[in-house]
Design a protein around this motif. Structure first.
Motif, PDB file in Angstrom:
ATOM      1  N   ARG A  25       0.880  -1.106   0.007  1.00 53.68           N
ATOM      2  CA  ARG A  25      -0.128   0.104  -0.049  1.00 53.68           C
ATOM      3  C   ARG A  25       0.784   1.341   0.095  1.00 53.68           C
ATOM      4  O   ARG A  25       0.450   2.430  -0.283  1.00 53.68           O
ATOM      5  CB  ARG A  25      -0.824   0.254   1.111  1.00 53.68           C
ATOM      6  CG  ARG A  25      -2.107  -1.026   0.979  1.00 53.68           C
ATOM      7  CD  ARG A  25      -3.115  -0.806   2.256  1.00 53.68           C
ATOM      8  NE  ARG A  25      -3.331   0.419   2.609  1.00 53.68           N
ATOM      9  CZ  ARG A  25      -3.295   0.762   4.168  1.00 53.68           C
ATOM     10  NH1 ARG A  25      -2.916  -0.137   4.997  1.00 53.68           N
ATOM     11  NH2 ARG A  25      -3.470   2.032   4.516  1.00 53.68           N
ATOM     12  N   SER A  28       0.985   3.755  -3.082  1.00 50.71           N
ATOM     13  CA  SER A  28      -0.219   4.593  -3.533  1.00 50.71           C
ATOM     14  C   SER A  28       0.128   5.771  -3.979  1.00 50.71           C
ATOM     15  O   SER A  28       1.188   6.229  -3.419  1.00 50.71           O
ATOM     16  CB  SER A  28      -0.789   4.580  -2.295  1.00 50.71           C
ATOM     17  OG  SER A  28      -2.186   5.407  -2.485  1.00 50.71           O
ATOM     18  N   ASP A 162      -4.871   0.403  -3.412  1.00 49.93           N
ATOM     19  CA  ASP A 162      -5.410   1.329  -2.909  1.00 49.93           C
ATOM     20  C   ASP A 162      -7.106   1.236  -2.333  1.00 49.93           C
ATOM     21  O   ASP A 162      -7.610   2.247  -2.178  1.00 49.93           O
ATOM     22  CB  ASP A 162      -5.514   2.538  -4.051  1.00 49.93           C
ATOM     23  CG  ASP A 162      -4.157   3.255  -4.158  1.00 49.93           C
ATOM     24  OD1 ASP A 162      -3.372   3.228  -3.392  1.00 49.93           O
ATOM     25  OD2 ASP A 162      -3.931   3.619  -5.550  1.00 49.93           O
TER      26      ASP A 162
END
Length: 185
Positions: A25, A28, A162
């Motif tokens: 993550r 992102s 995301d």
């Protein structure tokens, strides 16, 4: 932590997988999501290492004070960043809980609580209540909303790293892990 080996290894796997997803993550395009993911990756991997059953590996005495320093720094960072959003207050509580568990392990690396007496210490009880409430609220937030449509075009769907529901699921799993770890100290 001091629990049976099988649940300990399951907790290690859960926390390590959560930490790994949080690392993904961090790619992102949203800077706030990247920062939160970094904090959560540190927490996931830290919990995974702390959850390794004592029968498999007994860390040297310096590990727990080092944990307290690392997560104390994470708590100070979360306190500083909390000026911009309340989500960071949860990071502060989580980091403080890790410092507390490291302190308990420093004081008594082979026994449960080093506090003596019977019952659950007040701070442990407060953290248990906080994380139990957090897990329940996080679980409710994952429930699908009535009337939501599933006809979103694939082109407008966010990248899998995301997706907010996956981030919430990671936070839920870390909350469950923290609850399990607090129960074993």
């Amino acid at each position: 932590m001091h629990g049976p080996a099988s649940p300990g290894w399951l907790l290690v796997a859960l926390c390590a997988a959560t930490g790994a997803y949080c690392l993904l993550r961090m790619r992102s395009s949203d800077e706030t999501q990247r920062r939160a993911a970094g904090d959560e990756a540190l927490m996931g991997f830290g919990m995974a290492v702390m959850a390794v059953p004592g029968s498999a590996f007994t860390p040297p005495a310096w590990v727990w004070p080092a944990y307290a320093v690392v997560f104390g720094g994470a708590a100070l960072r979360a306190l500083w960043v909390a000026r911009s959003g309340t989500h960071h207050l949860h990071h502060l509580v989580g980091a403080a809980a890790m410092v507390y568990m490291a302190a308990v392990m420093t004081a008594s690396p082979t026994a449960g609580h080093a506090h003596g007496g019977s019952g659950v210490p007040l701070l442990t009880g407060g953290l248990l209540l906080y994380f139990a409430a957090y897990v329940l609220i996080s679980g409710v937030r994952l429930l699908p909303v009535a009337g939501a449509t599933g006809s979103t075009a694939a082109a407008s769907a966010p990248a899998w790293g995301d997706r907010p529901e996956l981030a919430r699921a990671c936070r839920l799993s870390m909350g469950i892990g923290m609850l399990a770890m607090l129960l074993t100290i």
